[in-house]
Write a protein that holds these residues in place. Structure first.
Motif, mmCIF file in Angstrom:
data_model
loop_
_atom_site.group_PDB
_atom_site.id
_atom_site.type_symbol
_atom_site.label_atom_id
_atom_site.label_comp_id
_atom_site.label_asym_id
_atom_site.label_seq_id
_atom_site.Cartn_x
_atom_site.Cartn_y
_atom_site.Cartn_z
ATOM 1 N N UNK B 114 9.125 -3.057 -0.551
ATOM 2 C CA UNK B 114 7.686 -3.231 -0.730
ATOM 3 C C UNK B 114 6.972 -2.190 0.120
ATOM 4 N N UNK B 115 5.642 -2.148 0.017
ATOM 5 C CA UNK B 115 4.865 -1.232 0.849
ATOM 6 C C UNK B 115 3.901 -2.007 1.736
ATOM 7 N N UNK B 116 4.320 -3.206 2.166
ATOM 8 C CA UNK B 116 3.458 -4.043 2.999
ATOM 9 C C UNK B 116 3.102 -3.341 4.314
ATOM 10 N N UNK B 117 1.910 -3.648 4.809
ATOM 11 C CA UNK B 117 1.525 -3.183 6.141
ATOM 12 C C UNK B 117 2.450 -3.831 7.176
ATOM 13 N N UNK B 118 2.561 -3.187 8.331
ATOM 14 C CA UNK B 118 3.492 -3.692 9.352
ATOM 15 C C UNK B 118 2.818 -3.778 10.718
ATOM 16 N N UNK B 119 3.475 -4.534 11.610
ATOM 17 C CA UNK B 119 3.034 -4.661 13.002
ATOM 18 C C UNK B 119 3.999 -3.896 13.902
ATOM 19 N N UNK B 120 3.449 -3.307 14.965
ATOM 20 C CA UNK B 120 4.281 -2.550 15.908
ATOM 21 C C UNK B 120 3.884 -2.870 17.339
ATOM 22 N N UNK B 121 4.673 -2.371 18.269
ATOM 23 C CA UNK B 121 4.423 -2.535 19.698
ATOM 24 C C UNK B 121 4.730 -1.219 20.412
ATOM 25 N N UNK B 251 -7.572 -1.128 6.519
ATOM 26 C CA UNK B 251 -7.148 0.045 5.750
ATOM 27 C C UNK B 251 -8.273 1.060 5.616
ATOM 28 N N UNK B 252 -7.931 2.347 5.687
ATOM 29 C CA UNK B 252 -8.923 3.414 5.501
ATOM 30 C C UNK B 252 -8.494 4.359 4.385
ATOM 31 N N UNK B 253 -7.454 3.963 3.626
ATOM 32 C CA UNK B 253 -7.090 4.732 2.429
ATOM 33 C C UNK B 253 -5.992 5.770 2.609
ATOM 34 N N UNK B 254 -5.626 6.074 3.838
ATOM 35 C CA UNK B 254 -4.652 7.142 4.095
ATOM 36 C C UNK B 254 -3.265 6.844 3.535
ATOM 37 N N UNK B 255 -2.777 5.627 3.783
ATOM 38 C CA UNK B 255 -1.402 5.289 3.431
ATOM 39 C C UNK B 255 -1.189 5.394 1.924
ATOM 40 N N UNK B 256 -2.158 4.881 1.175
ATOM 41 C CA UNK B 256 -2.057 4.910 -0.287
ATOM 42 C C UNK B 256 -2.007 6.351 -0.793
ATOM 43 N N UNK B 257 -2.940 7.173 -0.306
ATOM 44 C CA UNK B 257 -2.993 8.584 -0.703
ATOM 45 C C UNK B 257 -1.685 9.296 -0.397
ATOM 46 N N UNK B 258 -1.177 9.067 0.824
ATOM 47 C CA UNK B 258 0.018 9.808 1.239
ATOM 48 C C UNK B 258 1.278 9.305 0.535
#
Lengths: 267, 267
Positions: B114-121, B251-258
């Motif tokens: 999938x292309x789900x958003x993720x959490x990081x540390x 979201x600001x659109x970057x991930x989808x575009x890239x």
């Protein structure tokens, strides 16, 4: 002879994390009549290195029995490699890790059959600093491989390494020490390098002899001004540098004294 | 399925330098219908990494055939490991080195379906700097292992790493990029980190789209001020960080575009 997890085989799982990530530690030790030399120190260091990587260390008696089983009848060398075992894809630690234990014998190398003085050079490669791994004899040794690839001249026995701040650290396969005005000097290894068993025993022996010991950050010029420079490891003992690039030293008595102290006992 | 030097086996020589020293490189790539995705880029990177370690790289067509032979019929992942082979004791390069080639297939991990958003540390561990190895995907990955061991929380997908000077470098298993004010930012990897194929393709795609690219030394505060932060690798593509410790982004659109640009072609 070579044994893996208690079986006589020279094969390991291609998914082993030792191969995938260098996720493990090792020891190279000398054997006499199939018995490991300096065993208590080697096992203590192995256990400490395992602890630094959160790795399970095999039981001391069982590991010693494995070493004795593979060791040559006369003098020889045994290498012990411990890895975090085969695992699923990814860096995360396995939920049920099973340490892989490789025990491998080889003949005593020619250079360890004498105490001749040796020649060395400075390496171009500068060691990176990683305090989390410093001192540990782990399986991430590409810096050593690249440094050793800098020369082919068979008269050059060892290369000396500095870190990227310019401090002297060690040889490619040895620790470095020097005597100056009655005191013994050796680099601090809290940022990079391997704190070997021969070095540790030498420092202990020097303390017993009442010799002053200075562990710290030293620049190449301080090593070059020494009365006598030595390298050491568990296979070859202590060896005097007769030459380092264009610098030549005459013996000042340190190597003889320290080798005698080093081999006072074999346990 | 797993093959070693063209044979279907999961065993390697216990004396392999990949295991002894981490003396080798690797690639992890995605496969579709038993064909490697982005093959030309992966092979070019593999060859460049081999060159950095003075390692012989297998022929492109032969290696591709090996990848196709092990790859799953549907979607999958193939890992290629190249090492300097089995060698005598010691760091010196073998006189006649014979590269060990391991090709290993596994199922596409759930997170890459999938292309789900993720959490990081942020990780505590700071990467050491070694320009001779920086950018190369070599087998000395203990820093990644230690960094990944810092958390068990399954909701945390990735850890971000800085070097010991405080500069942002990458994720544990990914590269990091961010968009801010119409331009794309990503850390310079000349001192440490792995310059991955997904990152390289993203930068190429961004250039094609006329997006300004800034590669340099950035502090965590600069990443935190981004409009959108992304991590990428060849298995999962580009993924948006929805959260990094206490910082939350919309979201600001970057991930989808890239991601669209990244998957424009599969070669």
């Amino acid at each position: 002879m070579i044994r893996v997890n208690g079986l006589t085989t020279d094969r390991v799982n291609a998914r082993d994390r030792g191969l995938a990530y260098g996720d493990g530690v090792f020891r190279t030790l000398r054997t006499e009549a199939s018995q490991p030399v300096w065993w208590a120190d080697h096992y203590a260091k192995l256990k400490a290195d395992c602890s630094a990587l959160m790795l399970d260390c095999p039981d001391q008696a069982e590991l010693r029995a494995e070493v004795c089983q593979v060791a040559e009848a006369g003098q020889g060398v045994v290498k012990i490699v411990l890895t975090r075992g085969a695992g699923a894809r990814g860096y995360a630690l396995p939920i049920e890790p099973a340490t892989t234990c490789i025990v491998l014998a080889s003949a005593l190398p020619h250079h360890a059959q004498n105490f001749d003085d040796v020649h060395a050079r400075w390496c171009e490669l500068k060691l990176g600093r990683q305090p989390r791994l410093a001192g540990v004899k782990h399986l991430n040794r590409l810096e050593n491989v690249l440094a050793r690839a800098e020369w082919n001249d068979p008269t050059i026995f060892e290369g000396l390494l500095c870190d990227d701040s310019g401090a002297v650290i060690s040889g490619v396969m040895s620790n470095v020490l020097w005597g100056k005005g009655g005191a013994l000097f050796t680099p601090d290894l809290s940022q990079c390098g391997v704190a070997g068993v021969a070095r540790m025993r030498l420092l202990r022996a020097a303390a017993r002899l009442g010799i002053g010991i200075h562990t710290g950050r030293f620049l190449p010029a301080e090593l070059l001004a020494a009365d006598e420079v030595m390298i050491c490891n568990s296979v070859m003992g202590v060896r005097r540098l007769a030459r380092l690039d264009d610098t030549i030293w005459s013996p000042a008595g340190w190597t003889l004294t320290l080798n005698n102290a080093l081999y006072e006992d074999l346990d």
